[in-house]
Scaffold this motif. Structure first.
Motif, PDB file in Angstrom:
ATOM      1  N   GLU A 138       0.877  -1.173   0.000  1.00  0.00           N
ATOM      2  CA  GLU A 138       0.000   0.000   0.000  1.00  0.00           C
ATOM      3  C   GLU A 138       0.910   1.218   0.000  1.00  0.00           C
ATOM      4  OE1 GLU A 138      -3.153   2.102   3.058  1.00  0.00           O
ATOM      5  OE2 GLU A 138      -3.062  -0.096   2.978  1.00  0.00           O
ATOM      6  N   ALA A 139       0.862   2.001  -1.066  1.00  0.00           N
ATOM      7  CA  ALA A 139       1.770   3.146  -1.200  1.00  0.00           C
ATOM      8  C   ALA A 139       1.227   4.101  -2.249  1.00  0.00           C
ATOM      9  CB  ALA A 139       3.172   2.682  -1.604  1.00  0.00           C
ATOM     10  N   GLY A 140       1.573   5.373  -2.091  1.00  0.00           N
ATOM     11  CA  GLY A 140       1.157   6.365  -3.075  1.00  0.00           C
ATOM     12  C   GLY A 140      -0.343   6.513  -3.200  1.00  0.00           C
ATOM     13  N   GLY A 141      -1.076   6.248  -2.126  1.00  0.00           N
ATOM     14  CA  GLY A 141      -2.528   6.383  -2.157  1.00  0.00           C
ATOM     15  C   GLY A 141      -3.260   5.245  -2.827  1.00  0.00           C
ATOM     16  N   THR A 142      -2.575   4.141  -3.118  1.00  0.00           N
ATOM     17  CA  THR A 142      -3.219   2.993  -3.740  1.00  0.00           C
ATOM     18  C   THR A 142      -2.594   1.711  -3.198  1.00  0.00           C
ATOM     19  OG1 THR A 142      -3.872   2.030  -5.868  1.00  0.00           O
ATOM     20  CG2 THR A 142      -1.653   2.898  -5.699  1.00  0.00           C
ATOM     21  N   ALA A 143      -3.103   0.581  -3.634  1.00  0.00           N
ATOM     22  CA  ALA A 143      -2.595  -0.710  -3.159  1.00  0.00           C
ATOM     23  C   ALA A 143      -2.656  -1.721  -4.292  1.00  0.00           C
ATOM     24  CB  ALA A 143      -3.402  -1.202  -1.958  1.00  0.00           C
ATOM     25  N   HIS A 147       4.289  -5.322  -9.782  1.00  0.00           N
ATOM     26  CA  HIS A 147       4.632  -6.006 -11.032  1.00  0.00           C
ATOM     27  C   HIS A 147       6.071  -5.697 -11.439  1.00  0.00           C
ATOM     28  CE1 HIS A 147       4.851  -6.445 -15.462  1.00  0.00           C
ATOM     29  NE2 HIS A 147       4.081  -7.497 -15.247  1.00  0.00           N
ATOM     30  N   SER A 148       6.428  -4.414 -11.436  1.00  0.00           N
ATOM     31  CA  SER A 148       7.795  -4.031 -11.784  1.00  0.00           C
ATOM     32  C   SER A 148       8.029  -2.583 -11.375  1.00  0.00           C
ATOM     33  CB  SER A 148       8.046  -4.195 -13.290  1.00  0.00           C
ATOM     34  OG  SER A 148       7.191  -3.344 -14.030  1.00  0.00           O
ATOM     35  N   VAL A 149       9.319  -2.239 -11.214  1.00  0.00           N
ATOM     36  CA  VAL A 149       9.736  -0.860 -10.961  1.00  0.00           C
ATOM     37  C   VAL A 149      10.454  -0.379 -12.208  1.00  0.00           C
ATOM     38  CG1 VAL A 149      11.100   0.681  -9.519  1.00  0.00           C
ATOM     39  CG2 VAL A 149       9.950  -1.283  -8.482  1.00  0.00           C
ATOM     40  N   GLN A 150       9.878   0.607 -12.895  1.00  0.00           N
ATOM     41  CA  GLN A 150      10.459   1.157 -14.105  1.00  0.00           C
ATOM     42  C   GLN A 150      11.325   2.370 -13.754  1.00  0.00           C
ATOM     43  OE1 GLN A 150       9.976  -0.505 -16.895  1.00  0.00           O
ATOM     44  NE2 GLN A 150       8.473  -1.913 -15.999  1.00  0.00           N
ATOM     45  N   ILE A 151      11.878   3.010 -14.773  1.00  0.00           N
ATOM     46  CA  ILE A 151      12.767   4.146 -14.526  1.00  0.00           C
ATOM     47  C   ILE A 151      12.020   5.299 -13.844  1.00  0.00           C
ATOM     48  CG2 ILE A 151      14.159   5.929 -15.648  1.00  0.00           C
ATOM     49  CD1 ILE A 151      14.966   3.919 -17.722  1.00  0.00           C
ATOM     50  N   PHE A 152      10.798   5.547 -14.261  1.00  0.00           N
ATOM     51  CA  PHE A 152      10.043   6.664 -13.705  1.00  0.00           C
ATOM     52  C   PHE A 152       8.822   6.234 -12.900  1.00  0.00           C
ATOM     53  CE2 PHE A 152      11.964   8.381 -17.673  1.00  0.00           C
ATOM     54  CZ  PHE A 152      12.822   9.293 -17.089  1.00  0.00           C
ATOM     55  N   THR A 153       8.346   5.046 -13.088  1.00  0.00           N
ATOM     56  CA  THR A 153       7.098   4.618 -12.458  1.00  0.00           C
ATOM     57  C   THR A 153       7.211   3.215 -11.877  1.00  0.00           C
ATOM     58  OG1 THR A 153       6.248   3.725 -14.552  1.00  0.00           O
ATOM     59  CG2 THR A 153       5.692   6.025 -14.019  1.00  0.00           C
ATOM     60  N   THR A 154       6.262   2.894 -11.007  1.00  0.00           N
ATOM     61  CA  THR A 154       6.108   1.538 -10.467  1.00  0.00           C
ATOM     62  C   THR A 154       4.757   1.002 -10.918  1.00  0.00           C
ATOM     63  OG1 THR A 154       7.500   1.943  -8.530  1.00  0.00           O
ATOM     64  CG2 THR A 154       5.912   0.161  -8.364  1.00  0.00           C
ATOM     65  N   ILE A 155       4.750  -0.233 -11.412  1.00  0.00           N
ATOM     66  CA  ILE A 155       3.526  -0.846 -11.916  1.00  0.00           C
ATOM     67  C   ILE A 155       2.952  -1.760 -10.834  1.00  0.00           C
ATOM     68  CG2 ILE A 155       2.480  -2.163 -13.786  1.00  0.00           C
ATOM     69  CD1 ILE A 155       3.845   0.403 -14.688  1.00  0.00           C
ATOM     70  N   LEU A 156       1.691  -1.514 -10.462  1.00  0.00           N
ATOM     71  CA  LEU A 156       0.980  -2.354  -9.498  1.00  0.00           C
ATOM     72  C   LEU A 156      -0.203  -3.025 -10.186  1.00  0.00           C
ATOM     73  CD1 LEU A 156       0.796   0.024  -6.368  1.00  0.00           C
ATOM     74  CD2 LEU A 156       2.551  -1.660  -6.914  1.00  0.00           C
ATOM     75  N   MET A 157      -0.513  -4.244  -9.754  1.00  0.00           N
ATOM     76  CA  MET A 157      -1.684  -4.968 -10.244  1.00  0.00           C
ATOM     77  C   MET A 157      -2.639  -5.182  -9.074  1.00  0.00           C
ATOM     78  SD  MET A 157      -0.967  -5.290 -13.432  1.00  0.00           S
ATOM     79  CE  MET A 157      -2.367  -6.320 -13.898  1.00  0.00           C
ATOM     80  N   THR A 158      -3.887  -4.761  -9.240  1.00  0.00           N
ATOM     81  CA  THR A 158      -4.877  -4.909  -8.177  1.00  0.00           C
ATOM     82  C   THR A 158      -5.441  -6.334  -8.176  1.00  0.00           C
ATOM     83  OG1 THR A 158      -6.720  -4.223  -9.603  1.00  0.00           O
ATOM     84  CG2 THR A 158      -5.506  -2.489  -8.448  1.00  0.00           C
ATOM     85  N   PRO A 159      -6.077  -6.748  -7.074  1.00  0.00           N
ATOM     86  CA  PRO A 159      -6.639  -8.106  -7.027  1.00  0.00           C
ATOM     87  C   PRO A 159      -7.662  -8.384  -8.128  1.00  0.00           C
ATOM     88  CG  PRO A 159      -6.505  -7.195  -4.821  1.00  0.00           C
ATOM     89  CD  PRO A 159      -6.156  -6.083  -5.763  1.00  0.00           C
ATOM     90  N   ASP A 160      -8.337  -7.336  -8.643  1.00  0.00           N
ATOM     91  CA  ASP A 160      -9.293  -7.540  -9.740  1.00  0.00           C
ATOM     92  C   ASP A 160      -8.634  -7.308 -11.101  1.00  0.00           C
ATOM     93  OD1 ASP A 160      -8.961  -4.861  -9.334  1.00  0.00           O
ATOM     94  OD2 ASP A 160     -11.072  -4.339  -9.551  1.00  0.00           O
ATOM     95  N   ARG A 162      -6.499  -4.976 -12.347  1.00  0.00           N
ATOM     96  CA  ARG A 162      -6.319  -3.657 -12.950  1.00  0.00           C
ATOM     97  C   ARG A 162      -4.862  -3.234 -12.780  1.00  0.00           C
ATOM     98  NH1 ARG A 162      -9.539   0.363 -10.005  1.00  0.00           N
ATOM     99  NH2 ARG A 162      -9.382  -1.123  -8.288  1.00  0.00           N
ATOM    100  N   MET A 163      -4.316  -2.586 -13.801  1.00  0.00           N
ATOM    101  CA  MET A 163      -2.939  -2.097 -13.731  1.00  0.00           C
ATOM    102  C   MET A 163      -2.942  -0.650 -13.260  1.00  0.00           C
ATOM    103  SD  MET A 163       0.023  -1.915 -16.694  1.00  0.00           S
ATOM    104  CE  MET A 163      -0.644  -0.452 -17.484  1.00  0.00           C
TER     105      MET A 163
END
Length: 284
Positions: A138-143, A147-160, A162-163
């Motif tokens: 849980e970080a950055g106001g979401t959970a 999935h991966s940490v990119q150069i500028f962003t972090t990719i999260l996948m929700t339980p349903d 959603r990316m």
């Protein structure tokens, strides 16, 4: 007739220029071909190199967040080198070009401070290893699951499924809750029973449920206690320790078992009620 003479004169001048500058044309043609060949071979080589490095890192079981970040960083750095090498083949002075790029980079950097902070945050996230791929955070106001940490962003996948794309700086500047870091978690349940319920019997029912559940860990020991005397219920806390991967399934199963067992033992569970009093007023 005049037009034909002009065209003939133009063709003669063009042929004369080509003959006089034949060596220059050949040199620039060769240089352009070499530059294009450098770009093609360079792009292919960069793709093969970064792809091979990524496979080697994964074969050595390096966390995918690190391998993806390192290969992305290396890829863009090598591509910049290939482009500069291709420009040098066509006569562009790379020293002055690098100076121009540096000056432009400074201007762009001032305009894109947010992107640079995201890049720096990505480096820190990788370096400090607050989480890894597959962790639920849980970080950055979401959970979601990393999935991966990119150069500028972090990719999260929700339980349903959603990316969610979260800027790295937003994650680093906020609290990070990692639910997967430890192998065990404490499950906190609050069970409310009616005031006329037998508290000793309620405790025995809850204890029996936990003792008969194999997914509840013996150590640390669970805890059952009265936590609050509410407006309409006596609240019990039920706090067993479980494996992290069993958390949600056990929570759902325990709630169902507790409800069924309380009903079977005639222990009431209060719910909000409203008493409506009607008064009849006689007409004067």
């Amino acid at each position: 007739m005049e037009t034909e003479l002009l065209n003939a004169g133009f063709l003669q001048d063009a042929q004369s220029w080509i003959v006089n500058n034949q060596e220059l044309i050949i040199r620039y043609t060769v240089n352009m071909a070499a530059a294009l060949l450098t770009l093609v071979i360079g792009f292919i080589a960069v793709g093969m190199l970064t792809g091979g490095l990524n496979r080697v890192l994964k074969a050595r079981k390096v966390d995918s967040t690190i391998s993806d970040f390192v290969t992305s960083l290396l890829k863009y750095g090598l591509l910049a080198f290939v482009i500069i090498a291709a420009l040098s083949r066509v006569g562009v002075q790379t020293a002055s070009f690098v100076a121009v790029v540096g000056a432009a980079g400074l201007a762009i950097g001032l305009a894109l401070q947010g992107s640079l902070s995201n890049f720096a945050a990505g480096v820190l996230l990788i370096g400090f290893r607050f989480f890894k791929a597959g962790d639920y955070i849980e970080a950055g106001g979401t959970a979601g699951t990393v999935h991966s940490v990119q150069i500028f962003t972090t990719i999260l996948m929700t339980p349903d499924n959603r990316m969610i794309v979260v800027p790295n700086s937003k994650i680093l500047n906020d609290s990070i809750v990692n639910y997967s870091r430890e192998s065990t978690r404490r499950l906190d349940l609050v069970i409310g029973v009616a005031y006329n319920a037998d508290l000793q019997l309620t405790r025995e029912v809850l204890t029996r449920i936990l003792d008969n559940e194999p997914r509840v860990l013996k150590e640390p020991a669970y805890r059952i206690a009265v936590s609050n005397l509410g407006a309409s219920s006596v609240d019990f806390i039920v706090r067993p320790w479980v494996k992290a991967e069993d958390y949600w399934n056990l929570k759902f199963d325990l709630l169902e078992k507790i409800k069924n067992e309380l009903d079977a033992n005639n222990i009431g569970i209060p719910f909000p009620q409203m008493d409506v009093h009607l008064f009849r007023q006689d007409k004067a």
